[in-house]
Design a protein around this motif. Structure first.
Motif, PDB file in Angstrom:
ATOM      1  N   HIS A  57       0.874  -1.240   0.017  1.00 57.14           N
ATOM      2  CA  HIS A  57       0.065  -0.083   0.077  1.00 57.14           C
ATOM      3  C   HIS A  57       0.727   0.959  -0.079  1.00 57.14           C
ATOM      4  O   HIS A  57       0.494   2.087  -0.759  1.00 57.14           O
ATOM      5  CB  HIS A  57      -0.942  -0.041   1.012  1.00 57.14           C
ATOM      6  CG  HIS A  57      -1.836   1.072   1.237  1.00 57.14           C
ATOM      7  ND1 HIS A  57      -1.290   2.408   1.896  1.00 57.14           N
ATOM      8  CD2 HIS A  57      -3.011   1.452   0.696  1.00 57.14           C
ATOM      9  CE1 HIS A  57      -2.604   3.242   1.619  1.00 57.14           C
ATOM     10  NE2 HIS A  57      -3.313   2.551   1.140  1.00 57.14           N
ATOM     11  N   LEU A  60       2.914   1.062  -3.738  1.00 50.01           N
ATOM     12  CA  LEU A  60       2.023   1.505  -4.903  1.00 50.01           C
ATOM     13  C   LEU A  60       1.354   2.722  -5.031  1.00 50.01           C
ATOM     14  O   LEU A  60       0.969   3.213  -5.760  1.00 50.01           O
ATOM     15  CB  LEU A  60       0.889   0.425  -4.767  1.00 50.01           C
ATOM     16  CG  LEU A  60       1.575  -1.120  -5.352  1.00 50.01           C
ATOM     17  CD1 LEU A  60       0.039  -1.964  -5.102  1.00 50.01           C
ATOM     18  CD2 LEU A  60       2.099  -1.050  -6.391  1.00 50.01           C
ATOM     19  N   PHE A  61       0.929   3.403  -3.583  1.00 53.31           N
ATOM     20  CA  PHE A  61       0.351   4.651  -3.411  1.00 53.31           C
ATOM     21  C   PHE A  61       1.218   5.740  -2.959  1.00 53.31           C
ATOM     22  O   PHE A  61       0.924   6.574  -2.258  1.00 53.31           O
ATOM     23  CB  PHE A  61      -1.202   4.406  -2.882  1.00 53.31           C
ATOM     24  CG  PHE A  61      -1.959   3.356  -3.561  1.00 53.31           C
ATOM     25  CD1 PHE A  61      -2.813   4.026  -4.375  1.00 53.31           C
ATOM     26  CD2 PHE A  61      -2.163   2.365  -2.910  1.00 53.31           C
ATOM     27  CE1 PHE A  61      -3.485   2.998  -5.087  1.00 53.31           C
ATOM     28  CE2 PHE A  61      -2.822   1.278  -3.648  1.00 53.31           C
ATOM     29  CZ  PHE A  61      -3.564   1.815  -4.536  1.00 53.31           C
ATOM     30  N   GLN A  65      -1.311   8.637  -7.734  1.00 51.39           N
ATOM     31  CA  GLN A  65      -1.485   7.624  -8.495  1.00 51.39           C
ATOM     32  C   GLN A  65      -0.691   6.380  -8.421  1.00 51.39           C
ATOM     33  O   GLN A  65       0.288   6.550  -7.810  1.00 51.39           O
ATOM     34  CB  GLN A  65      -1.260   8.011 -10.088  1.00 51.39           C
ATOM     35  CG  GLN A  65      -2.085   9.405 -10.690  1.00 51.39           C
ATOM     36  CD  GLN A  65      -1.711   9.945 -11.770  1.00 51.39           C
ATOM     37  OE1 GLN A  65      -0.332   9.945 -12.007  1.00 51.39           O
ATOM     38  NE2 GLN A  65      -2.651  10.243 -12.829  1.00 51.39           N
ATOM     39  N   MET A  66      -1.264   5.262  -8.710  1.00 52.36           N
ATOM     40  CA  MET A  66      -0.629   3.997  -8.643  1.00 52.36           C
ATOM     41  C   MET A  66       0.740   3.858  -9.107  1.00 52.36           C
ATOM     42  O   MET A  66       0.874   4.071 -10.393  1.00 52.36           O
ATOM     43  CB  MET A  66      -1.610   2.997  -8.877  1.00 52.36           C
ATOM     44  CG  MET A  66      -0.784   1.433  -8.488  1.00 52.36           C
ATOM     45  SD  MET A  66      -2.122   0.080  -8.808  1.00 52.36           S
ATOM     46  CE  MET A  66      -3.420   0.384  -7.906  1.00 52.36           C
ATOM     47  N   LEU A  68       2.888   1.273 -10.671  1.00 52.95           N
ATOM     48  CA  LEU A  68       3.085   0.073 -10.855  1.00 52.95           C
ATOM     49  C   LEU A  68       4.054  -0.526 -11.735  1.00 52.95           C
ATOM     50  O   LEU A  68       3.979  -0.886 -13.085  1.00 52.95           O
ATOM     51  CB  LEU A  68       1.575  -0.604 -11.526  1.00 52.95           C
ATOM     52  CG  LEU A  68       1.244  -1.940 -11.504  1.00 52.95           C
ATOM     53  CD1 LEU A  68       0.962  -2.343 -10.005  1.00 52.95           C
ATOM     54  CD2 LEU A  68      -0.348  -2.154 -12.263  1.00 52.95           C
ATOM     55  N   PRO A 120       4.173   6.759 -12.667  1.00 52.38           N
ATOM     56  CA  PRO A 120       2.699   6.062 -12.188  1.00 52.38           C
ATOM     57  C   PRO A 120       1.795   5.753 -13.177  1.00 52.38           C
ATOM     58  O   PRO A 120       1.844   5.999 -14.249  1.00 52.38           O
ATOM     59  CB  PRO A 120       2.148   7.518 -11.315  1.00 52.38           C
ATOM     60  CG  PRO A 120       2.667   8.383 -12.014  1.00 52.38           C
ATOM     61  CD  PRO A 120       4.039   8.127 -12.560  1.00 52.38           C
ATOM     62  N   SER A 124      -5.071   4.779 -12.970  1.00 60.53           N
ATOM     63  CA  SER A 124      -5.290   4.017 -11.973  1.00 60.53           C
ATOM     64  C   SER A 124      -6.586   4.366 -11.117  1.00 60.53           C
ATOM     65  O   SER A 124      -7.188   3.624 -10.195  1.00 60.53           O
ATOM     66  CB  SER A 124      -4.117   4.004 -10.993  1.00 60.53           C
ATOM     67  OG  SER A 124      -3.927   5.234 -10.442  1.00 60.53           O
ATOM     68  N   LYS A 130      -9.533  -0.997 -11.585  1.00 59.25           N
ATOM     69  CA  LYS A 130      -9.236  -1.464 -10.120  1.00 59.25           C
ATOM     70  C   LYS A 130      -9.737  -2.900 -10.472  1.00 59.25           C
ATOM     71  O   LYS A 130      -9.395  -4.049  -9.661  1.00 59.25           O
ATOM     72  CB  LYS A 130      -9.885  -0.731  -9.276  1.00 59.25           C
ATOM     73  CG  LYS A 130      -9.060   0.651  -8.807  1.00 59.25           C
ATOM     74  CD  LYS A 130      -9.808   1.486  -7.920  1.00 59.25           C
ATOM     75  CE  LYS A 130      -9.154   3.124  -7.788  1.00 59.25           C
ATOM     76  NZ  LYS A 130     -10.074   3.699  -6.933  1.00 59.25           N
TER      77      LYS A 130
END
Length: 275
Positions: A57, A60-61, A65-66, A68, A120, A124, A130
């Motif tokens: 968590h 990724l955050f 924005q995520m 990945l 990012p 996302s 999601k």
């Protein structure tokens, strides 16, 4: 920026779980079928997953924005695989499989430190993305467990054919017939999740590109994997395929999934150096 100590703490927990099982395993008959994990073992594994989830968590955050990247994706797939194994362990624990999985994921947890990237994912925030991501991770995780399970079955069958010593170092294991049945149960559930992944990908593509399907490498490799697993399940029903042949097809389908999910990230971030 995530404290690097959290990476090593998480990896150490997985490492301890893997080594604990290898060191403490007691010789047992191969025919043992009552191999469910103890509540204590399941609890320790769940707590480790919670720590891993907390790390993911934060990683990724780290921004709005995520993020990945390839490293984060490897860690995420590792967590999904452990989560699917944890659910499966309520039904049956397959001896050395847990130890091998824990040791592999211990390395995957550290992947973001070796393969950093800060770019990012711009989309996302989309709900369709999601949903698509969660379902695809569940499919990848379950097929990851099935792949390790298939490798273990192949080793067992090979040693039985060679009349080698019993498998006491592997811990409590059900018969090959029971393991074969469990493999196809996992493949059936994974196949349904993979089908849902492809369907959700259509809605995600529609929301992002205004097209129901974009033919990129992810879609192509995912479809090839879906065809392999569909053919494997059909061969099971029609001709009763099992053993090492089924294991080889399971591994082939899983490899295609990994190539589809992680291939572009490896090319872009490692070969082309576009973080």
């Amino acid at each position: 920026m995530v404290n690097t100590s959290l990476y090593f703490i998480t990896a150490a927990l997985y490492l301890l779980l893997g080594l604990r099982d290898l060191v403490s395993r007691q010789p047992v008959p191969v025919e043992t079928t009552n191999c469910r994990s103890s509540w204590r073992a399941q609890g320790l594994l769940f707590l480790t997953l919670v720590v891993h989830a907390a790390l993911l968590h934060r990683v990724l955050f780290a921004s709005h924005q995520m993020v990945l990247s390839l490293g984060n994706s490897l860690s995420l797939v590792g967590a999904a695989t452990v989560a699917m194994y944890w659910l499966a362990s309520f039904r049956c624990r397959l001896g050395v499989l847990q130890s091998v999985l824990m040791l592999i994921v211990a390395g995957l947890v550290l992947a973001p430190l070796v393969l950093p990237a800060e770019k990012p994912v711009e989309y996302s925030h989309l709900l369709t993305f999601k949903i698509h991501l969660v379902i695809s991770l569940m499919a990848d995780g379950l097929f990851g467990v099935a792949a390790l399970h298939a490798v273990l079955m192949s080793v067992m069958e090979q040693r039985l054919h060679n009349h080698d010593r019993p498998f006491t170092p592997l811990g409590a294991l059900p018969s090959l017939v029971a393991m074969d049945a469990l493999l196809f149960q996992m493949i059936w559930v994974g196949f349904l999740l993979l089908t849902a992944t492809l369907v959700s990908g259509i809605f995600f593509s529609e929301a992002l590109f205004d097209k129901p399907l974009v033919w990129n490498h992810k879609v192509i490799f995912s479809l090839l994997s879906w065809i392999i697993f569909a053919g494997l399940l059909m061969a099971r029903q029609l001709w009763g395929i099992r053993g090492r042949r089924a294991a080889r097809w399971t591994l082939a389908g899983f490899v295609l999934l990994l190539v589809g999910y992680l291939g572009s990230k490896f090319v872009v971030e490692i070969l082309l150096h576009r973080g």
